[in-house]
Design an enzyme around this catalytic site. Structure first.
Site, PDB file in Angstrom:
ATOM      1  N   ALA A 377       0.834  -1.198   0.000  1.00 29.85           N
ATOM      2  CA  ALA A 377       0.000   0.000   0.000  1.00 29.85           C
ATOM      3  C   ALA A 377       0.869   1.248   0.000  1.00 29.85           C
ATOM      4  O   ALA A 377       2.021   1.228   0.415  1.00 29.85           O
ATOM      5  CB  ALA A 377      -0.918   0.000   1.227  1.00 29.85           C
ATOM      6  N   SER A 378       0.270   2.329  -0.478  1.00 28.88           N
ATOM      7  CA  SER A 378       0.918   3.631  -0.527  1.00 28.88           C
ATOM      8  C   SER A 378       2.246   3.499  -1.278  1.00 28.88           C
ATOM      9  O   SER A 378       2.254   3.097  -2.436  1.00 28.88           O
ATOM     10  CB  SER A 378       1.095   4.188   0.883  1.00 28.88           C
ATOM     11  OG  SER A 378       1.161   5.590   0.848  1.00 28.88           O
ATOM     12  N   GLY A 379       3.404   3.785  -0.634  1.00 32.90           N
ATOM     13  CA  GLY A 379       4.674   3.648  -1.334  1.00 32.90           C
ATOM     14  C   GLY A 379       4.951   2.233  -1.794  1.00 32.90           C
ATOM     15  O   GLY A 379       5.620   2.009  -2.799  1.00 32.90           O
ATOM     16  N   ARG A 565       4.592   8.487   1.580  1.00 35.09           N
ATOM     17  CA  ARG A 565       3.534   7.667   0.980  1.00 35.09           C
ATOM     18  C   ARG A 565       3.372   6.494   1.924  1.00 35.09           C
ATOM     19  O   ARG A 565       4.030   5.478   1.788  1.00 35.09           O
ATOM     20  CB  ARG A 565       3.933   7.201  -0.423  1.00 35.09           C
ATOM     21  CG  ARG A 565       4.088   8.325  -1.431  1.00 35.09           C
ATOM     22  CD  ARG A 565       4.141   7.792  -2.857  1.00 35.09           C
ATOM     23  NE  ARG A 565       4.427   8.861  -3.807  1.00 35.09           N
ATOM     24  CZ  ARG A 565       5.624   9.127  -4.314  1.00 35.09           C
ATOM     25  NH1 ARG A 565       6.648   8.375  -3.955  1.00 35.09           N
ATOM     26  NH2 ARG A 565       5.811  10.111  -5.161  1.00 35.09           N
ATOM     27  N   GLU A 566       2.481   6.658   2.879  1.00 34.08           N
ATOM     28  CA  GLU A 566       2.406   5.743   4.007  1.00 34.08           C
ATOM     29  C   GLU A 566       0.961   5.331   4.257  1.00 34.08           C
ATOM     30  O   GLU A 566       0.031   6.109   4.017  1.00 34.08           O
ATOM     31  CB  GLU A 566       2.958   6.458   5.250  1.00 34.08           C
ATOM     32  CG  GLU A 566       3.189   5.568   6.441  1.00 34.08           C
ATOM     33  CD  GLU A 566       4.324   4.588   6.228  1.00 34.08           C
ATOM     34  OE1 GLU A 566       4.030   3.429   5.883  1.00 34.08           O
ATOM     35  OE2 GLU A 566       5.497   4.962   6.381  1.00 34.08           O
TER      36      GLU A 566
END
Length: 574
Positions: A377-379, A565-566
């Site tokens: 997810a995210s990064g 990006r978490e």
């Protein structure tokens, strides 16, 4: 004179210790694969997390109670070998105290089901099982339970921890800026309960996971979904109660189960082979090795930059180390294709960008497939945006396309401790990252602009990689966490599956026949205690210690600062 003699003795002691360690190293690297006798049974005792990346191997003298931990890829490869190994007659799976996520449990369960297609039996033995352990056990033909072991099958629950009241008492505030209405990263610091958006996502995640659990149990135990829901609603169970409602087949002690297996095999006393030993059996010895080599690259942990000495083997996913591994594979002509395995909730924006860049370069040079584990997810999702096919499990936490920035303001906390700060500065925004003063309106606007710009870039890269218009992707972004089963129909992943699906896709891309055996090389390789002595990865040791204290919360990425990006929150569904 005394100091001189002490120095001499110390030198001799160090030489002696070094010699002993070298002997251990030689013994480790020259250790022959185990010889598997006829009429053997593979015993898989699974506990704790089942890691993606090989953990540090310690010599038996330093860690006598624990052998090398088997990775998830080890489980997959071992069951593939055991299915065609004429010496292995059956598999016993004993899950206990599993903390692996639902996606990893799904891989193990699928691997056991694939093994059963060989015609060999699978027995499960349970000790005080919860939902994860029971879910894995339903892949077995027969489920055994200790006569006094409770079955903690009682439904699923997700909890999120909130710190606002504690921070208020400490005089701490946290200022957070984020892009995406579901990217409610700061809620844990600013609220005492779930926002409507968070509750919407959690209801969706828990509901889908519970539905999958019910369906798998129903199919395995030959019951209707309605019956299974009713059984779970009456749980948890004592051992006799679990037997009565049909959750298990027999109440036995472990030795009694092995006695019944011996009777079923009609081949005398079986020899037990541990998973940790069987991992060392070469695939080529059972006819599974191939001339063509493909790489399985493990990207696990929170994404941070690391430093130039990284070789990719740290517990975090460092851009320096991971890029080194990818560059090596670009130039290795013996590698015909690459599977990148991602298990990461994200991290630093800059580090994610560096990995994304190298992933795209590798994808241009060699066939590549992305395989997602418990979380990408995210990064962790961003780095996969290469245009290569993406495979996820139904339970993989994926998406969370968003950007966040946060900083703590500790002025009130310092006041309580009697600490004050004074400063001079040049530059209107030199204090933008100070923990003593809050953001000014101008500084908040600057950060807001940067976050929005990074968010548009993130969504644009997803749209390009997924070959979809920006306006098709953006409504499914907004920082929202999806399960793989939810992400696939929304175009965020291509197929649902695990290692087998990823290998089949890569063979197709690389022009390798579907029925041709291939050799799988895992990167980075296992680390030994010698690596610790030579490289001394203190940041790696810190990450492992933090994980023991706070779980999987990626504190290391937080401590690096800057745009992230978490994942917006961390939760475990049990």
């Amino acid at each position: 004179m005394g100091k001189f003699l002490l120095g001499i003795l110390t030198g001799f002691a160090l030489v002696f210790v070094a010699g002993v360690l070298v002997l251990f190293a030689v013994a480790h690297f020259t250790q022959a694969p185990p010889s598997i006798r006829d009429n053997s049974v593979l015993v898989m005792r699974l506990s704790g997390d089942v890691p993606e990346k090989a953990p540090i191997e310690l010599p038996a003298l330093l860690s006598p109670a624990a052998g090398p931990r088997a990775t998830l890829a080890d489980v997959w490869m071992s069951l593939r070998k055991a299915a065609v190994d004429p010496q292995i007659k059956a598999v016993i799976v004993e899950p206990e105290g599993l903390s692996a996520g639902w996606a990893k449990c799904d891989e193990i369960r699928s691997d056991l089901e694939a093994f059963r297609k060989s015609g060999k039996p699978v027995y499960a033995y349970l000790r005080q099982p919860g939902s994860h352990e029971y879910y894995v056990a339903t892949a077995a033909g027969r489920i055994y339970l200790g006569p006094s072991e409770p079955v903690m099958l009682k439904g699923l629950r997700a909890e999120i921890m909130y710190f606002k009241n504690t921070l208020d008492k400490l005089g701490v505030t946290v200022q957070v800026q984020h892009a995406g209405k579901y990217k409610d990263f700061g809620d844990m610091f600013e609220r005492t309960n779930m926002s409507p958006e968070t509750r919407e996502v959690m209801d969706s995640v828990v509901g889908d996971l519970y539905g999958n659990l019910v369906d798998r149990i129903a199919a395995a135990r030959h019951k209707s979904a309605a019956d299974v829901r009713a059984i779970i609603d009456r749980g948890p169970y004592t051992a006799p109660g679990a037997l009565q409602v049909g959750l298990v087949d027999e109440l036995r002690f472990e030795d009694q189960m092995f006695g019944e297996l011996q009777t079923a095999l009609h081949s005398g006393q079986p020899h037990k082979v541990s998973l940790e030993d069987y991992v060392r059996v070469p695939a080529s010895s059972v006819g599974l090795g191939g001339k063509q080599h493909i790489a399985l690259v493990i990207g696990e942990g929170d994404i941070v930059r690391g430093d130039a000495s990284n070789d990719g083997s740290e517990s975090s996913l460092t851009s320096y180390g991971f890029v080194k591994v990818l560059k090596h594979l670009e130039g290795d002509s013996s590698i015909k294709g690459v599977i990148v395995r991602i298990d990461s909730p994200g991290g630093e924006v800059t580090a994610s960008d560096e990995i994304w860049r190298e992933m795209n370069l590798l994808n241009q040079k060699k066939p590549m497939v992305i395989s997602m584990s418990d979380v990408a997810a995210s990064g962790g999702y961003f780095m996969a945006m290469t245009g290569a096919p993406i495979v996820a499990y139904p339970a993989t936490e994926t998406g969370s396309i968003g950007v966040v920035f946060g900083k703590p303001v500790l002025h009130g906390f310092y006041d309580k401790l009697g600490i004050s700060k004074d400063a001079v500065q040049q530059g209107a925004h030199a204090d933008i990252d100070s923990d003593y003063v809050p953001l000014s309106p101008d500084e908040a606007a600057i950060l807001r602009h940067g976050i929005d710009e990074s968010y548009v870039d993130f969504v644009s890269k997803v749209a390009a990689a997924r070959h979809r218009p920006y306006n098709d992707i953006e409504p499914n972004a907004q920082g929202r966490v999806w399960l793989g089963s939810q992400a696939q129909p929304r175009g965020l992943v291509d197929q649902l599956g695990g290692f087998d699906t990823a290998v089949a896709l890569l063979k197709q891309k690389a022009g390798i026949a579907a029925n041709e055996n291939v050799s799988i090389d895992v990167y980075p390789g296992a680390r030994t205690w010698l690596d610790l002595l030579i490289k001394r990865p203190q940041s790696d040791v810190l990450s492992m210690r933090l994980k023991q204290v706070v779980g999987n919360v990626p504190l290391r990425a937080w401590m690096q600062g800057g745009y992230l990006r978490e994942m917006p929150y961390w939760f475990e569904v049990r």
